[in-house]
Scaffold this active site. Sequence first.
Site, PDB file in Angstrom:
ATOM      1  N   HIS A  82       0.842  -1.212   0.000  1.00  0.00           N
ATOM      2  CA  HIS A  82       0.000   0.000   0.000  1.00  0.00           C
ATOM      3  C   HIS A  82       0.874   1.259   0.000  1.00  0.00           C
ATOM      4  O   HIS A  82       0.586   2.230  -0.702  1.00  0.00           O
ATOM      5  CB  HIS A  82      -0.898   0.030   1.243  1.00  0.00           C
ATOM      6  CG  HIS A  82      -1.859  -1.110   1.337  1.00  0.00           C
ATOM      7  ND1 HIS A  82      -1.783  -2.077   2.311  1.00  0.00           N
ATOM      8  CD2 HIS A  82      -2.927  -1.450   0.571  1.00  0.00           C
ATOM      9  CE1 HIS A  82      -2.771  -2.940   2.156  1.00  0.00           C
ATOM     10  NE2 HIS A  82      -3.473  -2.589   1.100  1.00  0.00           N
ATOM     11  N   SER A 102       0.539  -9.371   1.726  1.00  0.00           N
ATOM     12  CA  SER A 102      -0.912  -9.414   1.758  1.00  0.00           C
ATOM     13  C   SER A 102      -1.312  -9.282   3.216  1.00  0.00           C
ATOM     14  O   SER A 102      -0.637  -9.846   4.094  1.00  0.00           O
ATOM     15  CB  SER A 102      -1.411 -10.755   1.212  1.00  0.00           C
ATOM     16  OG  SER A 102      -2.748 -10.973   1.604  1.00  0.00           O
ATOM     17  N   GLN A 142      -7.815  -8.724 -11.207  1.00  0.00           N
ATOM     18  CA  GLN A 142      -8.563  -7.535 -10.766  1.00  0.00           C
ATOM     19  C   GLN A 142      -8.151  -6.314 -11.593  1.00  0.00           C
ATOM     20  O   GLN A 142      -8.989  -5.514 -12.008  1.00  0.00           O
ATOM     21  CB  GLN A 142      -8.285  -7.287  -9.274  1.00  0.00           C
ATOM     22  CG  GLN A 142      -8.771  -5.936  -8.775  1.00  0.00           C
ATOM     23  CD  GLN A 142      -8.618  -5.763  -7.280  1.00  0.00           C
ATOM     24  OE1 GLN A 142      -9.375  -6.348  -6.525  1.00  0.00           O
ATOM     25  NE2 GLN A 142      -7.652  -4.966  -6.838  1.00  0.00           N
TER      26      GLN A 142
HETATM   27  O1  PAF Z   1      -7.522  -4.753  -3.969  1.00  0.00           O
HETATM   28  C1  PAF Z   1      -8.272  -4.421  -3.011  1.00  0.00           C
HETATM   29  O2  PAF Z   1      -7.821  -4.124  -1.892  1.00  0.00           O
HETATM   30  C2  PAF Z   1      -9.780  -4.389  -3.219  1.00  0.00           C
HETATM   31  O3  PAF Z   1     -10.174  -5.398  -4.094  1.00  0.00           O
HETATM   32  C3  PAF Z   1     -10.277  -3.027  -3.705  1.00  0.00           C
HETATM   33  C4  PAF Z   1      -9.729  -2.664  -5.072  1.00  0.00           C
HETATM   34  C5  PAF Z   1      -9.906  -1.943  -2.687  1.00  0.00           C
HETATM   35  C6  PAF Z   1     -11.800  -3.032  -3.820  1.00  0.00           C
HETATM   36  O4  PAF Z   1     -12.403  -3.289  -2.588  1.00  0.00           O
END
Ligand code: PAF
Length: 293
Positions: free
Chosen positions: A31, A179, A147
């Site tokens: 993040h 993760s 995703q």
């Molecule tokens: O990757 C994530 O943390 C989630 O799938 C997201 C993109 C924030 C959507 O809830």
Amino acid sequence: MNLVRTFSDARASYKGTVALVPTMGFFHEGHLALMTAAQNSADTVVVSHFVNPLQFDNPADLERYPRDVERDMTIAEEAKVDVLFAPTSVEMIPQTPLTAVTVDGLTDTMEGVMRPGHFAGVATIVTKLFAGLQPHLAFFGRKDAQQLAVIRRLVLDLSFPVRVLAHPTVRESDGLALSSRNTLLTSEERLAARELSQGLFAAVTAVEAGERNGPRLESIVRGALHSSRPDYGELASQDRVERLSELDRPSFLAVAARVGKVRLIDNIAFDLAAGEVVADRGLRLKHPSLLYR
Ligand code: PAF
């Protein structure tokens, strides 16, 4: 840092261009890398913090998902995030939704098969984040390769004026992809979890030696899973997420496995540069992750 709970308060605190980092919290260096990339590209960085119930197909998984808002506020403050958008459930999902965003085709494999409804949940919440926060840019990690493909496609199909940018996977020092779920592993399971990245790196070595056959690369990945229970190991195209028999275009080799009660995913993306295949191995920490702080 502004901590805001509503879309309108978030928008009221913007100055200049806006980059969004969508998250479900329990921050780690993956993040932080997205936050830094966002800071380097826009005037205001807004980080969304919401554990999205719509994308969990398994209630026990939702229940177990790590949460600590106080911890995350401190980390976001230290990272000099401008706006932390931590909405209430009512702000995000005012009523049981009657509208859903589904992205067909790209979700017929891998996570789409293993987690029915997962991508509709992701696509719906990301659509709400784009509509409510109106960012110019949005940053996503390459760890969730399918995703990423789904979000790129929904932006194209729904004409969102958002530029989607991807960042390499950040890994712990032994290769395990970061993760929030890593915190749920016992010490024995934590050792077993290394098998996912070990299999992927063994496949990269094979690619570097000239291997391009999809099923053979997949069997290298699956062959590394001894203590973990495989869900899949697949080579797929980056854009359409179609299974490939040959590595002949931008693609990713993905693995999903269960280690104890924890389900982990990882992948290595392969890009083509001047006709050469280049593997994105991600970035490795040299120190213990702040996940364990
Ligand atoms: O990757 C994530 O943390 C989630 O799938 C997201 C993109 C924030 C959507 O809830």
